[in-house]
Structures are given as structure tokens and as C-alpha cells.
Design a protein around this motif. Structure first.
Motif, PDB file in Angstrom:
ATOM      1  N   ASN A  39       0.865  -1.181   0.000  1.00  8.94           N
ATOM      2  CA  ASN A  39       0.000   0.000   0.000  1.00  8.94           C
ATOM      3  C   ASN A  39       0.893   1.220   0.000  1.00  8.94           C
ATOM      4  O   ASN A  39       1.844   1.294   0.786  1.00  8.94           O
ATOM      5  CB  ASN A  39      -0.901   0.010   1.242  1.00  8.94           C
ATOM      6  N   VAL A  40       0.574   2.158  -0.881  1.00  6.11           N
ATOM      7  CA  VAL A  40       1.377   3.366  -1.002  1.00  6.11           C
ATOM      8  C   VAL A  40       0.492   4.576  -0.772  1.00  6.11           C
ATOM      9  O   VAL A  40      -0.507   4.758  -1.471  1.00  6.11           O
ATOM     10  CB  VAL A  40       2.028   3.460  -2.404  1.00  6.11           C
ATOM     11  N   ASP A  41       0.854   5.376   0.211  1.00  6.60           N
ATOM     12  CA  ASP A  41       0.199   6.669   0.429  1.00  6.60           C
ATOM     13  C   ASP A  41       0.803   7.626  -0.588  1.00  6.60           C
ATOM     14  O   ASP A  41       1.958   8.045  -0.459  1.00  6.60           O
ATOM     15  CB  ASP A  41       0.461   7.147   1.854  1.00  6.60           C
ATOM     16  N   ARG A  48       8.288  11.987  -0.164  1.00  7.79           N
ATOM     17  CA  ARG A  48       9.434  11.175   0.246  1.00  7.79           C
ATOM     18  C   ARG A  48       9.474   9.857  -0.543  1.00  7.79           C
ATOM     19  O   ARG A  48       9.218   8.791   0.024  1.00  7.79           O
ATOM     20  CB  ARG A  48       9.325  10.879   1.736  1.00  7.79           C
ATOM     21  N   PRO A  49       9.803   9.913  -1.830  1.00  5.56           N
ATOM     22  CA  PRO A  49       9.783   8.684  -2.637  1.00  5.56           C
ATOM     23  C   PRO A  49      10.778   7.629  -2.158  1.00  5.56           C
ATOM     24  O   PRO A  49      10.568   6.435  -2.392  1.00  5.56           O
ATOM     25  CB  PRO A  49      10.112   9.167  -4.044  1.00  5.56           C
ATOM     26  N   TYR A  50      11.850   8.021  -1.495  1.00  5.20           N
ATOM     27  CA  TYR A  50      12.846   7.073  -1.022  1.00  5.20           C
ATOM     28  C   TYR A  50      12.263   6.092   0.002  1.00  5.20           C
ATOM     29  O   TYR A  50      12.819   5.019   0.223  1.00  5.20           O
ATOM     30  CB  TYR A  50      14.053   7.799  -0.420  1.00  5.20           C
ATOM     31  N   LYS A  51      11.134   6.416   0.626  1.00  2.00           N
ATOM     32  CA  LYS A  51      10.489   5.521   1.587  1.00  2.00           C
ATOM     33  C   LYS A  51       9.797   4.343   0.893  1.00  2.00           C
ATOM     34  O   LYS A  51       9.454   3.363   1.534  1.00  2.00           O
ATOM     35  CB  LYS A  51       9.432   6.276   2.405  1.00  2.00           C
ATOM     36  N   THR A  56       8.762   3.074  -6.197  1.00  2.00           N
ATOM     37  CA  THR A  56       9.590   4.021  -6.951  1.00  2.00           C
ATOM     38  C   THR A  56      10.186   3.344  -8.176  1.00  2.00           C
ATOM     39  O   THR A  56      10.252   3.937  -9.257  1.00  2.00           O
ATOM     40  CB  THR A  56      10.697   4.605  -6.056  1.00  2.00           C
ATOM     41  N   PHE A  57      10.619   2.087  -8.035  1.00  2.00           N
ATOM     42  CA  PHE A  57      11.178   1.332  -9.156  1.00  2.00           C
ATOM     43  C   PHE A  57      10.173   1.272 -10.306  1.00  2.00           C
ATOM     44  O   PHE A  57      10.503   1.529 -11.459  1.00  2.00           O
ATOM     45  CB  PHE A  57      11.563  -0.081  -8.702  1.00  2.00           C
ATOM     46  N   THR A  71       2.417  16.054  -4.931  1.00  2.00           N
ATOM     47  CA  THR A  71       1.749  15.634  -3.717  1.00  2.00           C
ATOM     48  C   THR A  71       0.342  16.216  -3.630  1.00  2.00           C
ATOM     49  O   THR A  71      -0.056  17.033  -4.465  1.00  2.00           O
ATOM     50  CB  THR A  71       2.605  15.996  -2.485  1.00  2.00           C
ATOM     51  N   CYS A  72      -0.400  15.776  -2.655  1.00  2.00           N
ATOM     52  CA  CYS A  72      -1.768  16.254  -2.446  1.00  2.00           C
ATOM     53  C   CYS A  72      -1.741  17.714  -2.005  1.00  2.00           C
ATOM     54  O   CYS A  72      -0.736  18.164  -1.459  1.00  2.00           O
ATOM     55  CB  CYS A  72      -2.451  15.409  -1.374  1.00  2.00           C
TER      56      CYS A  72
END
Length: 126
Positions: A39-41, A48-51, A56-57, A71-72
Motif C-alpha cells: 500500500n502506497v500513500d 518522500r519517494p525514497y520511503k 519508486t522502481f 503531492t496532495c
């Protein structure tokens, strides 16, 4: 080689946006989970794409073809699109080797914890 085109228009402000992303493999007895069910928020992803290394891949293959890149919040009457997107299978398979078979990508999109879109794809790798 397949091309994907998707367009949608936001009809109300979106400040909470998640995607469930899962990979499946067709085996005896039907479809079975394969490696990822995450699940991706999306509001957090663009901050913070590194999270979200796995997402991200996959996102890097679509980012040049989509307007979903911030972002939102997403405001009403804004068009979100994925246009002329094709997957470079050879490039992905070099970085993500899998055995021959039938695979699926299932995504369910949520806003305010309610499902509003499903995008599913089947990939045959021979």
C-alpha cells in the motif's frame, strides 16, 4: 508492445490518496501472490519517494508519461493522465529477472479509504 492511455478528471478535492499495488503469478490452482502486495500513500510518496523503494522502481517507468507527479491535494477539474505509455520489457527484466510465465499487476486506488478505481494488467513472459 502495448500502449496504455488513461485519462480521468478529478471531480472533488483529493487530500488523501492511496494505491494498493500487487504482483501475482498464474500457477496451478489460479493466481498466487508474487513478491509484492504493498500500500502506497501517494501524498507521502511524492514528498518522500525514497520511503517506497519498490513502488519508486515501477513509477520511474511511468513518470515521463503521467501528469500525476505532485503531492496532495489534487484539485477539482484537474485532469490526471497516463498517455502513450509502453513498458520496455527487456529493461525491466534485466533489473527484475523472473521465470517464464503469466503474471498480473493489480492496482486498487483509494481516496478517503474508499475504492474508486482498479487497473489490472496481465503480462505473458515467454
Amino acid at each position: 508492445f502495448n500502449i496504455v492511455n488513461l485519462k480521468c478528471t478529478v471531480n472533488k478535492k483529493i487530500s488523501e490518496f492511496q494505491i494498493n499495488f500487487k504482483l501475482l503469478k498464474r500457477e496451478r490452482g489460479g493466481w498466487h501472490p508474487f513478491l509484492y502486495d504493498i500500500n502506497v500513500d501517494m501524498c507521502d510518496f511524492f514528498k518522500r519517494p525514497y520511503k517506497f523503494m519498490v513502488f519508486t522502481f515501477f513509477y520511474k517507468y511511468a513518470k515521463d508519461y503521467t501528469s500525476m507527479n505532485h503531492t496532495c491535494p489534487y484539485l477539482p477539474n484537474v485532469e490526471i493522465a497516463l498517455l502513450d505509455w509502453g513498458i520496455n520489457e527487456k529493461e525491466i527484466l534485466q533489473k527484475f529477472p523472473v521465470e517464464i510465465g503469466v503474471y498480473a499487476i493489480h492496482t486498487t486506488w483509494y481516496t478517503n479509504k474508499k475504492s474508486f478505481l482498479q487497473i489490472n494488467a496481465t503480462i505473458v513472459y515467454e
